[in-house]
Design a protein around this motif. Structure first.
Motif, mmCIF file in Angstrom:
data_model
loop_
_atom_site.group_PDB
_atom_site.id
_atom_site.type_symbol
_atom_site.label_atom_id
_atom_site.label_comp_id
_atom_site.label_asym_id
_atom_site.label_seq_id
_atom_site.Cartn_x
_atom_site.Cartn_y
_atom_site.Cartn_z
ATOM 1 N N HIS A 25 0.853 -1.192 0.000
ATOM 2 C CA HIS A 25 0.000 0.000 0.000
ATOM 3 C C HIS A 25 0.886 1.237 0.000
ATOM 4 O O HIS A 25 1.915 1.279 0.661
ATOM 5 C CB HIS A 25 -0.911 -0.009 1.226
ATOM 6 C CG HIS A 25 -1.720 -1.252 1.334
ATOM 7 N ND1 HIS A 25 -2.818 -1.512 0.541
ATOM 8 C CD2 HIS A 25 -1.568 -2.352 2.113
ATOM 9 C CE1 HIS A 25 -3.320 -2.685 0.836
ATOM 10 N NE2 HIS A 25 -2.573 -3.225 1.793
ATOM 11 N N GLY A 26 0.513 2.249 -0.755
ATOM 12 C CA GLY A 26 1.311 3.463 -0.830
ATOM 13 C C GLY A 26 2.626 3.210 -1.556
ATOM 14 O O GLY A 26 3.684 3.657 -1.123
ATOM 15 N N LEU A 27 2.544 2.476 -2.659
ATOM 16 C CA LEU A 27 3.721 2.102 -3.443
ATOM 17 C C LEU A 27 4.555 3.325 -3.805
ATOM 18 O O LEU A 27 4.033 4.367 -4.183
ATOM 19 C CB LEU A 27 3.261 1.406 -4.730
ATOM 20 C CG LEU A 27 4.337 0.773 -5.584
ATOM 21 C CD1 LEU A 27 4.921 -0.439 -4.881
ATOM 22 C CD2 LEU A 27 3.756 0.368 -6.928
ATOM 23 N N SER A 28 5.876 3.196 -3.648
ATOM 24 C CA SER A 28 6.779 4.286 -4.013
ATOM 25 C C SER A 28 8.025 3.706 -4.673
ATOM 26 O O SER A 28 8.269 2.507 -4.633
ATOM 27 C CB SER A 28 7.170 5.109 -2.782
ATOM 28 O OG SER A 28 8.049 4.370 -1.964
ATOM 29 N N VAL A 29 8.832 4.576 -5.239
ATOM 30 C CA VAL A 29 10.074 4.172 -5.901
ATOM 31 C C VAL A 29 10.969 3.410 -4.921
ATOM 32 O O VAL A 29 11.698 2.493 -5.307
ATOM 33 C CB VAL A 29 10.791 5.395 -6.499
ATOM 34 C CG1 VAL A 29 12.150 5.031 -7.043
ATOM 35 C CG2 VAL A 29 9.936 6.026 -7.596
ATOM 36 N N ALA A 30 10.903 3.735 -3.647
ATOM 37 C CA ALA A 30 11.718 3.064 -2.633
ATOM 38 C C ALA A 30 11.384 1.576 -2.503
ATOM 39 O O ALA A 30 12.171 0.807 -1.955
ATOM 40 C CB ALA A 30 11.542 3.755 -1.279
ATOM 41 N N ASP A 31 10.225 1.145 -3.013
ATOM 42 C CA ASP A 31 9.825 -0.266 -2.951
ATOM 43 C C ASP A 31 10.478 -1.105 -4.049
ATOM 44 O O ASP A 31 10.331 -2.326 -4.059
ATOM 45 C CB ASP A 31 8.302 -0.396 -3.052
ATOM 46 C CG ASP A 31 7.608 0.218 -1.844
ATOM 47 O OD1 ASP A 31 8.006 -0.104 -0.711
ATOM 48 O OD2 ASP A 31 6.680 1.017 -2.048
ATOM 49 N N THR A 32 11.195 -0.476 -4.970
ATOM 50 C CA THR A 32 11.895 -1.203 -6.027
ATOM 51 C C THR A 32 12.883 -2.177 -5.385
ATOM 52 O O THR A 32 13.583 -1.822 -4.443
ATOM 53 C CB THR A 32 12.654 -0.224 -6.944
ATOM 54 O OG1 THR A 32 11.688 0.549 -7.658
ATOM 55 C CG2 THR A 32 13.531 -0.939 -7.943
ATOM 56 N N GLY A 33 12.894 -3.406 -5.884
ATOM 57 C CA GLY A 33 13.843 -4.386 -5.360
ATOM 58 C C GLY A 33 13.377 -5.799 -5.587
ATOM 59 O O GLY A 33 12.407 -6.060 -6.298
ATOM 60 N N THR A 49 10.084 -3.251 -10.174
ATOM 61 C CA THR A 49 10.594 -1.937 -10.551
ATOM 62 C C THR A 49 9.446 -0.943 -10.487
ATOM 63 O O THR A 49 8.396 -1.172 -11.082
ATOM 64 C CB THR A 49 11.192 -1.962 -11.977
ATOM 65 O OG1 THR A 49 12.200 -2.965 -12.034
ATOM 66 C CG2 THR A 49 11.798 -0.615 -12.340
ATOM 67 N N VAL A 50 9.647 0.142 -9.746
ATOM 68 C CA VAL A 50 8.619 1.169 -9.576
ATOM 69 C C VAL A 50 9.134 2.476 -10.158
ATOM 70 O O VAL A 50 10.255 2.903 -9.871
ATOM 71 C CB VAL A 50 8.281 1.365 -8.079
ATOM 72 C CG1 VAL A 50 7.227 2.448 -7.898
ATOM 73 C CG2 VAL A 50 7.850 0.057 -7.441
ATOM 74 N N VAL A 55 3.848 0.496 -10.766
ATOM 75 C CA VAL A 55 4.652 -0.660 -11.166
ATOM 76 C C VAL A 55 5.079 -0.492 -12.606
ATOM 77 O O VAL A 55 4.254 -0.334 -13.499
ATOM 78 C CB VAL A 55 3.857 -1.970 -10.998
ATOM 79 C CG1 VAL A 55 4.650 -3.152 -11.549
ATOM 80 C CG2 VAL A 55 3.506 -2.202 -9.537
ATOM 81 N N ALA A 56 6.378 -0.484 -12.841
ATOM 82 C CA ALA A 56 6.915 -0.390 -14.192
ATOM 83 C C ALA A 56 7.180 -1.790 -14.737
ATOM 84 O O ALA A 56 6.986 -2.048 -15.919
ATOM 85 C CB ALA A 56 8.192 0.442 -14.214
ATOM 86 N N SER A 57 7.627 -2.714 -13.874
ATOM 87 C CA SER A 57 7.812 -4.099 -14.299
ATOM 88 C C SER A 57 7.876 -5.011 -13.086
ATOM 89 O O SER A 57 8.225 -4.601 -11.983
ATOM 90 C CB SER A 57 9.087 -4.259 -15.132
ATOM 91 O OG SER A 57 10.231 -4.091 -14.328
#
Length: 73
Positions: A25-33, A49-50, A55-57
């Motif tokens: 919840h509250g997805l952000s670029v920091a969730d990339t991994g 990848t965010v 979600v980018a991928s």
């Protein structure tokens, strides 16, 4: 660095039989991994990848949906 996620305000974890689901919840670029599911000897992972908080991928090591076989018994 490895971190075990727990359900709460930020994450929802759900299991339906042998299928496990993680919602962020509250997805952000920091969730990339890389996210992994481990159950006994079974392990699967997916790379998230965010970009621009969307979600980018999502690339999984075991099918596109990150399915992790797990026997809850």
């Amino acid at each position: 660095m490895s971190e075990t996620l727990r359900g709460g305000d930020r994450y929802s974890l759900r299991q339906d039989g042998t299928r496990c689901e993680l919602q962020i919840h509250g997805l952000s670029v920091a969730d990339t991994g890389e996210y992994s599911c481990v159950c006994g000897q079974e392990r699967t992972s997916a790379t998230l990848t965010v970009r621009d908080n969307q979600v980018a991928s999502l690339r999984s090591s075991r099918g596109f949906d990150g399915f992790c076989p797990c026997d809850p018994s």
